[in-house]
Design a protein around this motif. Structure first.
Motif, PDB file in Angstrom:
ATOM      1  N   ASN A   4      -0.309   2.194   4.336  1.00  0.00           N
ATOM      2  CA  ASN A   4      -1.662   2.395   4.836  1.00  0.00           C
ATOM      3  C   ASN A   4      -1.782   1.796   6.240  1.00  0.00           C
ATOM      4  OD1 ASN A   4      -2.778   3.898   2.830  1.00  0.00           O
ATOM      5  ND2 ASN A   4      -3.743   2.200   1.770  1.00  0.00           N
ATOM      6  N   THR A  17     -11.738   4.158  -5.853  1.00  0.00           N
ATOM      7  CA  THR A  17     -11.159   3.108  -5.013  1.00  0.00           C
ATOM      8  C   THR A  17     -11.743   3.203  -3.610  1.00  0.00           C
ATOM      9  OG1 THR A  17      -9.106   3.222  -6.277  1.00  0.00           O
ATOM     10  CG2 THR A  17      -9.034   2.070  -4.171  1.00  0.00           C
ATOM     11  N   VAL A  45      -5.923   8.531   2.636  1.00  0.00           N
ATOM     12  CA  VAL A  45      -5.580   7.149   2.357  1.00  0.00           C
ATOM     13  C   VAL A  45      -5.172   7.091   0.899  1.00  0.00           C
ATOM     14  CG1 VAL A  45      -6.402   4.785   2.249  1.00  0.00           C
ATOM     15  CG2 VAL A  45      -7.268   6.302   4.019  1.00  0.00           C
ATOM     16  N   ALA A  85       0.818  -1.208   0.000  1.00  0.00           N
ATOM     17  CA  ALA A  85       0.000   0.000   0.000  1.00  0.00           C
ATOM     18  C   ALA A  85       0.840   1.240   0.000  1.00  0.00           C
ATOM     19  CB  ALA A  85      -0.928   0.005   1.211  1.00  0.00           C
ATOM     20  N   THR A 138      -3.675   5.002  -2.701  1.00  0.00           N
ATOM     21  CA  THR A 138      -3.940   3.755  -3.390  1.00  0.00           C
ATOM     22  C   THR A 138      -2.859   2.735  -3.119  1.00  0.00           C
ATOM     23  OG1 THR A 138      -2.796   4.494  -5.354  1.00  0.00           O
ATOM     24  CG2 THR A 138      -5.156   4.936  -5.244  1.00  0.00           C
ATOM     25  N   SER A 139      -3.142   1.495  -3.495  1.00  0.00           N
ATOM     26  CA  SER A 139      -2.262   0.402  -3.142  1.00  0.00           C
ATOM     27  C   SER A 139      -0.922   0.463  -3.857  1.00  0.00           C
ATOM     28  CB  SER A 139      -2.944  -0.924  -3.463  1.00  0.00           C
ATOM     29  OG  SER A 139      -4.055  -1.113  -2.642  1.00  0.00           O
ATOM     30  N   SER A 182     -10.043  -2.037  -2.161  1.00  0.00           N
ATOM     31  CA  SER A 182      -8.670  -2.157  -1.699  1.00  0.00           C
ATOM     32  C   SER A 182      -8.670  -2.067  -0.182  1.00  0.00           C
ATOM     33  CB  SER A 182      -7.827  -1.042  -2.360  1.00  0.00           C
ATOM     34  OG  SER A 182      -6.454  -1.213  -2.091  1.00  0.00           O
ATOM     35  N   GLY A 183      -7.503  -1.804   0.402  1.00  0.00           N
ATOM     36  CA  GLY A 183      -7.469  -1.739   1.854  1.00  0.00           C
ATOM     37  C   GLY A 183      -6.156  -1.223   2.378  1.00  0.00           C
ATOM     38  N   ASP A 200      -4.973   2.313  -9.955  1.00  0.00           N
ATOM     39  CA  ASP A 200      -5.385   1.153  -9.178  1.00  0.00           C
ATOM     40  C   ASP A 200      -5.865  -0.012 -10.027  1.00  0.00           C
ATOM     41  OD1 ASP A 200      -4.817   1.774  -6.530  1.00  0.00           O
ATOM     42  OD2 ASP A 200      -6.547   3.087  -6.386  1.00  0.00           O
ATOM     43  N   PHE A 253     -11.437   1.928   0.179  1.00  0.00           N
ATOM     44  CA  PHE A 253     -10.461   1.360   1.107  1.00  0.00           C
ATOM     45  C   PHE A 253     -11.186   0.761   2.304  1.00  0.00           C
ATOM     46  CE2 PHE A 253      -8.252   4.511  -1.354  1.00  0.00           C
ATOM     47  CZ  PHE A 253      -7.044   3.909  -1.641  1.00  0.00           C
ATOM     48  N   GLU A 261     -11.274   7.043  -2.675  1.00  0.00           N
ATOM     49  CA  GLU A 261     -10.592   7.884  -3.664  1.00  0.00           C
ATOM     50  C   GLU A 261     -11.516   7.993  -4.870  1.00  0.00           C
ATOM     51  OE1 GLU A 261      -8.824  10.018  -6.237  1.00  0.00           O
ATOM     52  OE2 GLU A 261      -8.043   9.918  -4.199  1.00  0.00           O
ATOM     53  N   ALA A 319      -0.673   6.433   3.957  1.00  0.00           N
ATOM     54  CA  ALA A 319      -1.946   6.902   4.458  1.00  0.00           C
ATOM     55  C   ALA A 319      -1.723   7.610   5.781  1.00  0.00           C
ATOM     56  CB  ALA A 319      -2.904   5.723   4.661  1.00  0.00           C
TER      57      ALA A 319
END
Length: 255
Positions: A67, A52, A11, A3, A13-14, A100-101, A44, A54, A38, A6
């Motif tokens: 993140n 996106t 936050v 990631a 993107t990955s 995502s996360g 992404d 999260f 996002e 963040a």
């Protein structure tokens, strides 16, 4: 999962940092599932303009995680109804929505969220580290594209995640993604503290032997944004050239 940076205010993107995130101004307690949205991202899902989402929470503790602020389930500030209302007007303009996360498969609601976004006309992307293979199996065919984090070469994954037993989950997740028939990319973030050039050669050979076609290497970064290594010195041109030669599609990402 792999990631970008963040904080309590944003936050990212990955795979690459992004400038603006929509979040509620005041954090809400009580285990809300989403840490941020996002609204416009070009990085992404390769070749797509997406929003996106999260998802809050991740049990792994990769040293390069940017993140880290949303690793706790308590990091969620948005309920799904709010997210849906924000995204619905963008249907027809955006190509898709990427979950995502954190680790999105942590959320038991993920299949329903994916179905709702598809019903609105969005394509569905998914970023996952393969932490929960059984949950991934339930959603893999719901996605139009998956970005799967393969943390390291065989024998090295637990050292990256800092959680024993991670490795078996990653390789099982890769089996599931391959069997699903959903287009996907395997991505690895480089951490010189956990891997060396020989590991990267072995990882390339491992993925190629499994028939993987699309891969990406990403330069790991410290919490302050500085790179973990000088890419000209490590991994170096020889390693990157080896990966380019082994795969149909190879991406090198410094950010």
């Amino acid at each position: 999962m792999s990631a970008s940076r963040a904080s309590s205010k944003n936050v990212s993107t990955s795979m690459n940092p992004v400038p603006v995130i929509e979040r509620q101004a005041t954090a809400v307690t009580g285990g809300l599932p989403v840490a941020g949205v996002e609204p416009f991202s070009t990085c992404d899902w390769p070749g797509r303009l997406v929003a996106t989402v999260f998802v809050a929470g991740c049990p792994w503790r990769c040293g390069y995680c940017h993140n880290a602020g949303i690793q706790s389930r308590d990091a969620g500030t948005l309920d799904w109804d709010t997210v849906r209302r924000r995204l619905a007007p963008r249907a027809g303009f955006l190509d898709g929505v990427v979950f995502s996360g954190g680790e999105p498969t942590l959320a038991p609601q993920l299949p329903d969220w994916m179905d709702e976004m598809r019903a609105l006309g969005f394509g569905i992307g998914l970023h996952t580290a393969g932490i929960y293979p059984d949950r991934l199996a339930r959603v893999a065919k719901r996605a139009d594209w998956i970005g799967l984090d393969v943390k390291a070469a065989p024998g090295g994954i637990d050292a990256v995640t800092r959680v024993p037993g991670s490795e078996a989950r990653v390789w099982r997740a890769l089996d599931i993604v391959q069997a699903s028939g959903t287009p996907f990319e395997c991505r690895t973030t480089l951490d010189p503290g956990c891997m060396n050039a020989e590991d990267l050669y072995r990882l390339a050979d491992t993925l190629a032997a499994r028939g993987i076609r699309q891969v990406a290497l990403q330069l790991g970064r410290q919490a302050d944004g500085l790179p973990l290594s000088d890419p000209a010195r490590w991994p170096g041109a020889a390693v990157l050239d080896y990966w380019r030669e082994r795969f149909v599609s190879f991406s090198w990402r410094e950010a």
